[in-house]
Motif scaffolding. Structure first.
Motif, PDB file in Angstrom:
ATOM      1  N   VAL B 176       0.918  -1.145  -0.026  1.00 31.71           N
ATOM      2  CA  VAL B 176      -0.070  -0.092  -0.088  1.00 31.71           C
ATOM      3  C   VAL B 176       0.727   1.328  -0.101  1.00 31.71           C
ATOM      4  O   VAL B 176       0.838   2.250  -0.643  1.00 31.71           O
ATOM      5  CB  VAL B 176      -0.983  -0.001   1.145  1.00 31.71           C
ATOM      6  N   GLY B 177       2.058   1.235   0.626  1.00 32.85           N
ATOM      7  CA  GLY B 177       2.901   2.454   0.841  1.00 32.85           C
ATOM      8  C   GLY B 177       3.479   2.932  -0.528  1.00 32.85           C
ATOM      9  O   GLY B 177       3.260   4.030  -0.874  1.00 32.85           O
ATOM     10  N   SER B 195      12.174   6.235 -11.538  1.00 38.40           N
ATOM     11  CA  SER B 195      13.218   6.781 -12.092  1.00 38.40           C
ATOM     12  C   SER B 195      13.476   8.165 -11.502  1.00 38.40           C
ATOM     13  O   SER B 195      12.560   8.855 -11.835  1.00 38.40           O
ATOM     14  CB  SER B 195      13.121   6.740 -13.600  1.00 38.40           C
ATOM     15  N   PRO B 196      14.592   8.486 -10.860  1.00 37.24           N
ATOM     16  CA  PRO B 196      15.742   7.732 -10.916  1.00 37.24           C
ATOM     17  C   PRO B 196      15.695   7.029  -9.462  1.00 37.24           C
ATOM     18  O   PRO B 196      16.916   6.430  -9.284  1.00 37.24           O
ATOM     19  CB  PRO B 196      16.698   8.786 -11.111  1.00 37.24           C
ATOM     20  N   ILE B 197      14.870   7.258  -8.731  1.00 35.53           N
ATOM     21  CA  ILE B 197      14.952   6.848  -7.450  1.00 35.53           C
ATOM     22  C   ILE B 197      14.107   5.784  -7.020  1.00 35.53           C
ATOM     23  O   ILE B 197      12.846   5.791  -7.320  1.00 35.53           O
ATOM     24  CB  ILE B 197      14.926   7.988  -6.212  1.00 35.53           C
ATOM     25  N   TRP B 198      14.740   4.352  -6.773  1.00 36.80           N
ATOM     26  CA  TRP B 198      13.932   3.453  -6.363  1.00 36.80           C
ATOM     27  C   TRP B 198      12.921   3.472  -4.988  1.00 36.80           C
ATOM     28  O   TRP B 198      13.114   4.330  -4.237  1.00 36.80           O
ATOM     29  CB  TRP B 198      14.359   1.997  -6.213  1.00 36.80           C
ATOM     30  N   ASN B 199      11.454   2.893  -5.200  1.00 34.15           N
ATOM     31  CA  ASN B 199      10.773   2.978  -4.069  1.00 34.15           C
ATOM     32  C   ASN B 199      11.363   2.655  -2.756  1.00 34.15           C
ATOM     33  O   ASN B 199      11.090   2.876  -1.640  1.00 34.15           O
ATOM     34  CB  ASN B 199       9.500   2.146  -4.389  1.00 34.15           C
ATOM     35  N   VAL B 200      12.378   1.469  -2.820  1.00 31.82           N
ATOM     36  CA  VAL B 200      12.800   1.020  -1.653  1.00 31.82           C
ATOM     37  C   VAL B 200      13.421   2.071  -0.734  1.00 31.82           C
ATOM     38  O   VAL B 200      13.653   2.013   0.622  1.00 31.82           O
ATOM     39  CB  VAL B 200      13.835  -0.191  -1.834  1.00 31.82           C
ATOM     40  N   VAL B 201      13.934   3.137  -1.355  1.00 34.65           N
ATOM     41  CA  VAL B 201      14.329   4.346  -0.604  1.00 34.65           C
ATOM     42  C   VAL B 201      13.259   4.761   0.096  1.00 34.65           C
ATOM     43  O   VAL B 201      13.513   5.424   1.298  1.00 34.65           O
ATOM     44  CB  VAL B 201      15.031   5.426  -1.527  1.00 34.65           C
ATOM     45  N   GLN B 203      10.362   3.492   0.924  1.00 31.86           N
ATOM     46  CA  GLN B 203       9.692   2.565   1.694  1.00 31.86           C
ATOM     47  C   GLN B 203      10.613   1.313   2.262  1.00 31.86           C
ATOM     48  O   GLN B 203      10.101   0.283   1.807  1.00 31.86           O
ATOM     49  CB  GLN B 203       8.522   1.967   0.753  1.00 31.86           C
ATOM     50  N   PRO B 204      11.308   1.637   2.878  1.00 30.48           N
ATOM     51  CA  PRO B 204      12.300   0.371   3.722  1.00 30.48           C
ATOM     52  C   PRO B 204      11.565  -0.470   3.994  1.00 30.48           C
ATOM     53  O   PRO B 204      11.643  -1.789   4.270  1.00 30.48           O
ATOM     54  CB  PRO B 204      13.480   1.229   4.185  1.00 30.48           C
ATOM     55  N   VAL B 205      10.749  -0.049   5.151  1.00 27.61           N
ATOM     56  CA  VAL B 205       9.860  -0.819   6.206  1.00 27.61           C
ATOM     57  C   VAL B 205       9.186  -1.676   5.233  1.00 27.61           C
ATOM     58  O   VAL B 205       8.901  -2.963   5.316  1.00 27.61           O
ATOM     59  CB  VAL B 205       9.253  -0.127   7.141  1.00 27.61           C
ATOM     60  N   GLY B 206       8.412  -1.072   4.276  1.00 27.48           N
ATOM     61  CA  GLY B 206       7.285  -1.950   3.353  1.00 27.48           C
ATOM     62  C   GLY B 206       8.177  -2.844   2.588  1.00 27.48           C
ATOM     63  O   GLY B 206       7.887  -4.119   2.414  1.00 27.48           O
ATOM     64  N   PHE B 207       9.241  -2.517   2.223  1.00 29.63           N
ATOM     65  CA  PHE B 207      10.207  -3.631   1.454  1.00 29.63           C
ATOM     66  C   PHE B 207      10.525  -4.938   2.180  1.00 29.63           C
ATOM     67  O   PHE B 207      10.319  -5.967   1.877  1.00 29.63           O
ATOM     68  CB  PHE B 207      11.577  -2.804   0.978  1.00 29.63           C
ATOM     69  N   ALA B 264      10.839  -6.747  -7.359  1.00 35.89           N
ATOM     70  CA  ALA B 264      11.780  -6.162  -8.270  1.00 35.89           C
ATOM     71  C   ALA B 264      11.084  -4.900  -8.778  1.00 35.89           C
ATOM     72  O   ALA B 264      11.425  -3.854  -8.877  1.00 35.89           O
ATOM     73  CB  ALA B 264      12.290  -6.744  -9.173  1.00 35.89           C
ATOM     74  N   THR B 265       9.700  -5.132  -9.281  1.00 43.03           N
ATOM     75  CA  THR B 265       8.927  -4.191  -9.682  1.00 43.03           C
ATOM     76  C   THR B 265       8.337  -3.008  -8.930  1.00 43.03           C
ATOM     77  O   THR B 265       8.428  -1.916  -9.205  1.00 43.03           O
ATOM     78  CB  THR B 265       7.676  -5.057 -10.284  1.00 43.03           C
ATOM     79  N   MET B 266       8.005  -3.682  -7.736  1.00 42.26           N
ATOM     80  CA  MET B 266       7.462  -2.585  -6.725  1.00 42.26           C
ATOM     81  C   MET B 266       8.388  -1.374  -6.107  1.00 42.26           C
ATOM     82  O   MET B 266       8.144  -0.476  -5.702  1.00 42.26           O
ATOM     83  CB  MET B 266       6.733  -3.268  -5.813  1.00 42.26           C
ATOM     84  N   PHE B 267       9.803  -2.365  -5.630  1.00 41.84           N
ATOM     85  CA  PHE B 267      10.484  -1.702  -4.730  1.00 41.84           C
ATOM     86  C   PHE B 267      11.931  -1.234  -5.583  1.00 41.84           C
ATOM     87  O   PHE B 267      12.336  -0.405  -5.117  1.00 41.84           O
ATOM     88  CB  PHE B 267      10.855  -2.500  -3.593  1.00 41.84           C
ATOM     89  N   LEU B 268      12.204  -2.301  -6.334  1.00 44.16           N
ATOM     90  CA  LEU B 268      13.585  -2.130  -7.028  1.00 44.16           C
ATOM     91  C   LEU B 268      13.588  -1.382  -8.298  1.00 44.16           C
ATOM     92  O   LEU B 268      14.656  -1.750  -9.255  1.00 44.16           O
ATOM     93  CB  LEU B 268      14.221  -3.479  -6.933  1.00 44.16           C
ATOM     94  N   GLY B 269      12.638  -0.759  -8.882  1.00 40.67           N
ATOM     95  CA  GLY B 269      12.809  -0.262  -9.963  1.00 40.67           C
ATOM     96  C   GLY B 269      12.592  -1.083 -11.170  1.00 40.67           C
ATOM     97  O   GLY B 269      12.623  -0.840 -12.309  1.00 40.67           O
TER      98      GLY B 269
END
Lengths: 588, 338
Positions: B176-177, B195-201, B203-207, B264-269
């Motif tokens: 959801v995040g 692009s350019p920053i992945w969601n993991v940055v 949403q670390p907790v979500g990841f 990979a799609t949701m968090f790592l671009g």
């Protein structure tokens, strides 16, 4: 250098390990219960044995809280039931109590109400010897199947397909002409079904809960039906062909009943047919992980019977082998606990890596890796080959300590493991003693008892080592106790290698056919899995008249229900793993 | 020659679907091989080294395995519910494949005026679709476990039902995040916005939550309770053999690829390279491979949770964390005025 053992509890003024002293005390408390008493043991009247046992257990004076061994002997005109009891705090040799019972409808009062460890052992005696135990709550056959005709350890039970009762057989391969044994055998139709038994109509009895005293779990909110789940005999984590009949309430265990005998080969009957030395390789097959230690225990028992003392070098070699075996067994046991917890084989294989190195040493000295057959009465079979000690020194000084540290760092300090193992499968101290548990299982429950210290055999009184104990008696304690024991084994190994003397490895000349003097002994040793005892009766012939194995795996298994009830089914396999059984020893 | 646009689209989808299915089946075959090698390395062993070796790798091993599996007797336990028993493995694989309809593999490519999109469908609600399809997976396992008429299978099926339902909640919350940040449910949009920053940055907790739940969703160590070998023999698949067993196995491995691809799609671009370098399918495949390796590594290393610990962890740790993460994300977004 010989190191004096740390001071134990103060010596009692009267020696309570002397049967005659104990017999006088029994006589004073319970008049006319004692039939006779000698240095060999106390003979108790059949009707009084339960009272005597309860008095010995409860009396503040004696406090014999531990039943080491329970077995029986067939003396052709009567049976004798043999008990070995002692107090674990005092240690020392157990005293022998015997009860004579006639051949006609032999019954003896059951001791299960005093010593819970008697449960399985009385069932075994009933199964093998046909002696009924009055008051036993669950007196059924344990190793053989219901419906087996006869009781194989009775002397009038003749095994089919053997031409003679005793080895060596006279006519084996007579002039190269082989006649099939069954054609010569007068007892070849000895396998009989009970009268009126119809195999086609036989149905296995329905599932019912038949454990010793299963306490019902009443805390559940829902009214649920219980299901009986047979775990095994074909199951990945029963360590062989053990069947656990678990009664489940959802995933919670209500009761577990171990059902065994799938690997039963009547070790004791075969042992009575063999000559004494022929049993040496046969003890390898008891607990096939620890064959060297089995050899040692058997050699200790027979030497006690014969009054033999091995030379110094042989004693050192024996201790060396036994401690290598202990290390190897514990590293495997810990690996298999992780396997049962779901760490798929990785810790076991790392354990195997060390085991291979130790087995290499065994192979170099005994010629075989697992079935070593290395000890002899009054010595060992072969001297150490050249360079062997250096390899052992490398293991003891460098490799094994490093691996033990790694093991502890990676496995025991693992959070997942702690979550699974802490406060699971608890066996309280008094229960552990009462159930007759031995070895790491007993020590994890906080009992500081080790045969190597309580009744030092071989030369264990010369070495400096501790007896690690746990506090709670859960799976975690059993693992940490094993790791601590591995460290202690390494400590002993270092001392042995350092002090190894030169000299003979065998007292007298090699003797293939020993004839121990008449008598009976209970010889025991601290096996990696617990107290391995041999009760031997000699009639002066080359074959043992009675050969009984007190198997630690078998008796430790008796406490499984106590440990498992109330836990989850996933814990059951882990608890079983932490008891560390080998089916070869359980089923014998 | 003019082409009917509908026919072109149909052909396009059909080709892509076939390519993806074939690729996944191939991936399944070689993942079993890779897993055996990874586990062998972890366990100081050599691994498969007999069948069709090229260099140190036994490349034909999966073929041999497949042949062996196919020629095993195809049996059915006497008192099983035959229809459901047969249906369950097929259902498992079908559901496992469904998720791949919406995962974008690569940026679009234009050849001779025709733009190829590397996804089968760009659905507006792709993220919801993924969650929905993911929840269906439990049916196959429960039906398989129940229809086998075996106590181990039943226990495995029950565990699976409880476990997958519990962890799905947290899995959804973990995503959801990402959806809030992206403002879209379409995976194509989500990837493009990283692009350019992945969601993991962001949403670390979500990841982390997603990774834990993904392992539980795929029934892998340390959450492999439905098929806990040392407890339940093989759990829901105890009574399955031959191709039916292989299908369950296939579903498990395809699920691993799927959850790795979603991570990979949701968090790592997705197909984006780090800092927008050289976008392309190779990045996505690399990320998936890393995840798959971690799955195998864990299998060779960790012991498993106990059932009650698993449930407690799911409901009492992961779910509150997931909710807190959503709440924190919302608060930050409101404060930043986005």
């Amino acid at each position: 250098m010989a190191v004096t053992p740390p001071p134990g509890p103060p010596e009692p003024t009267v020696n309570l390990n002397d049967p005659q002293v104990v017999a006088e005390k029994i006589q004073a408390a319970l008049p006319d219960a004692v039939e006779s008493a000698s240095a060999q043991g106390i003979v108790i009247k059949r009707e009084k044995i339960l009272d005597v046992a309860r008095w010995l257990h409860d009396s503040a004076d004696t406090q014999f809280d531990y039943l080491h061994n329970l077995t029986s002997v067939d003396w052709l005109d009567h049976f004798t039931v043999v008990y070995q009891v002692s107090n674990l705090t005092r240690g020392g040799a157990p005293i022998t109590i015997t009860v004579n019972v006639g051949k006609e409808d032999p019954t003896v009062p059951s001791l299960t109400s005093v010593y819970r460890g008697a449960d399985f052992q009385e069932r075994e005696v009933y199964d093998m010897m046909g002696i009924r135990f009055e008051g036993h709550p669950n007196l059924r056959r344990i190793l053989l199947w219901e419906g087996f005709a006869g009781h194989p350890l009775r002397k009038d039970y003749h095994e089919p397909y053997y031409e003679e009762e005793k080895k060596p057989f006279g006519s084996r391969w007579d002039k190269g002409h082989h006649i099939p044994a069954e054609d010569r055998n007068p007892w070849h139709d000895n396998v009989t079904y009970p009268p009126h038994f119809d195999a086609a109509a036989y149905r296995t009895p329905p599932d019912e809960i038949r454990t010793f005293d299963a306490e019902p779990i009443t805390a559940t909110r829902l009214r649920t039906d219980k299901i009986v789940l047979n775990i095994g005999p074909q199951h990945p984590s029963t360590h062989g062909v053990l069947r656990l009949r678990a009664t489940l309430d959802g995933e919670t265990i209500v009761a577990v009943e171990p059902i065994m005998g799938y690997l039963h080969r009547d070790h004791e009957k075969i042992g009575e047919r063999n000559m004494y030395l022929q049993n040496m390789p046969f003890t390898d097959r008891l607990d096939y992980i620890t064959s060297m230690a089995n050899n040692l225990a058997y050699a200790v028992a027979v030497e006690k019977l014969m009054g033999l003392k091995p030379p110094e070098r042989a004693e050192y070699i024996r201790v060396l082998m036994a401690e290598l075996t202990r290390f190897m067994n514990h590293i495997l046991a810990i690996g298999f606990i992780y396997n049962d917890l779901g760490a798929f084989y990785t810790p076991v294989i790392y354990g195997f890596e060390e085991r291979e190195l130790i087995l290499d040493l065994f192979e170099a000295v005994a010629g075989s890796r697992m079935m070593c057959n290395y000890m002899r009465f009054g010595g060992v079979a072969r001297d150490l080959p050249e360079g062997w000690l250096d390899r052992a020194r490398y293991l003891a000084d460098e490799r094994l300590p490093r691996r033990t540290d790694e093991l502890e760092a990676y496995l025991v300090k693992n959070e997942l493991f702690a979550a699974r193992a802490k406060r699971v499968g608890i066996l309280p101290r008094d229960k552990a003693i009462n159930y007759g548990c031995a070895g790491p299982v007993l020590r994890a429950s906080g009992v500081k008892y080790d045969v190597r210290r309580a009744e030092p055999y071989s030369i264990y009184d010369r070495f400096d080592f501790d007896i690690p104990t746990g506090t709670l008696g859960d799976i975690y304690d059993r693992v940490t106790v094993r790791i601590a024991e591995m460290r202690e084994s390494i400590k002993i190994l270092k001392q042995v290698i350092q002090q190894m003397p030169a000299g003979e490895i065998q007292t007298g000349k090699k003797n293939y056919q020993v004839r121990p003097p008449k008598g009976a002994v209970y010889g025991r040793a601290e096996n990696p899995k617990g107290e391995l005892g041999f009760y031997l009766v000699s009639d002066g012939s080359p074959n043992p008249y009675r050969y009984h194995v007190r198997s630690p795996s078998f008796i430790n298994l008796g406490a499984l229900n106590e440990m498992a009830a109330g836990n989850k089914i996933a814990d059951l396999v882990a608890i079983l793993g932490s008891v560390d059984i080998t089916m070869g020893e359980v089923d014998r | 020659m003019t082409l009917d646009p509908f026919m072109v689209m149909l052909l396009d989808v059909l080709v892509k679907a076939i390519v993806i299915v074939v690729a996944l089946l191939g991936a399944y075959a070689y993942m079993t091989l890779a897993e055996r090698y990874v586990m062998a390395r972890v366990q100081v062993r050599i691994g498969p080294n007999r069948v069709g070796r090229v260099g140190p790798i036994a490349v034909l091993q999966p073929v041999a395995d497949a042949v062996k599996t196919i020629f095993k007797e195809d049996f059915c336990p006497a008192n099983a519910d035959k229809i459901v028993y047969t249906l369950a493995p097929g259902l498992a694989v079908a559901i496992a494949l469904l998720a791949w309809a919406v995962i974008p593999l690569s940026p679009p490519l234009t050849i001779a005026g025709y733009t190829i999109h590397f996804y089968i469908a760009d659905v507006g609600i792709a993220a919801l679709y993924l969650l929905a399809v993911g929840s269906l997976g439990v049916y196959a396992i429960v039906l398989g476990g129940w229809s086998s008429n075996n106590k181990y299978s039943l226990l495995g099926g029950l565990r699976s039902a409880a476990q997958m339902i519990s962890y799905e909640v947290s899995l959804g919350l973990a995503l959801v995040g990402v959806l809030m940040i992206s403002g879209s449910l379409s995976l194509v949009d989500i990837v493009e916005k990283q692009s350019p920053i992945w969601n993991v940055v962001w949403q670390p907790v979500g990841f982390v939550l997603y990774c834990i739940c993904a392992v539980a969703e795929t029934n892998r160590v340390p959450f492999d309770l439905p098929e806990a070998e040392t407890e339940l023999v093989a759990g829901y698949s105890t009574e399955y053999g031959s191709l039916k067993f292989a299908l369950f196995y296939m579903a498990e491995y395809i699920n691993i690829v799927t959850v790795s691809a979603i991570a990979a799609t949701m968090f790592l671009g997705g197909y984006q390279g780090p800092f927008g370098l050289l976008p392309g399918a190779h990045w996505l495949l690399l990320k998936i491979a890393v995840f798959i390796f971690i799955f195998m590594w864990m299998r060779a290393t960790l012991p498993r949770f106990r059932y009650d610990q698993l449930m407690r962890f799911g409901w009492k740790v992961l779910l509150p964390l997931g909710l807190a993460n959503v709440f924190a994300t919302a608060v930050v977004m409101v404060l930043l005025g986005r």
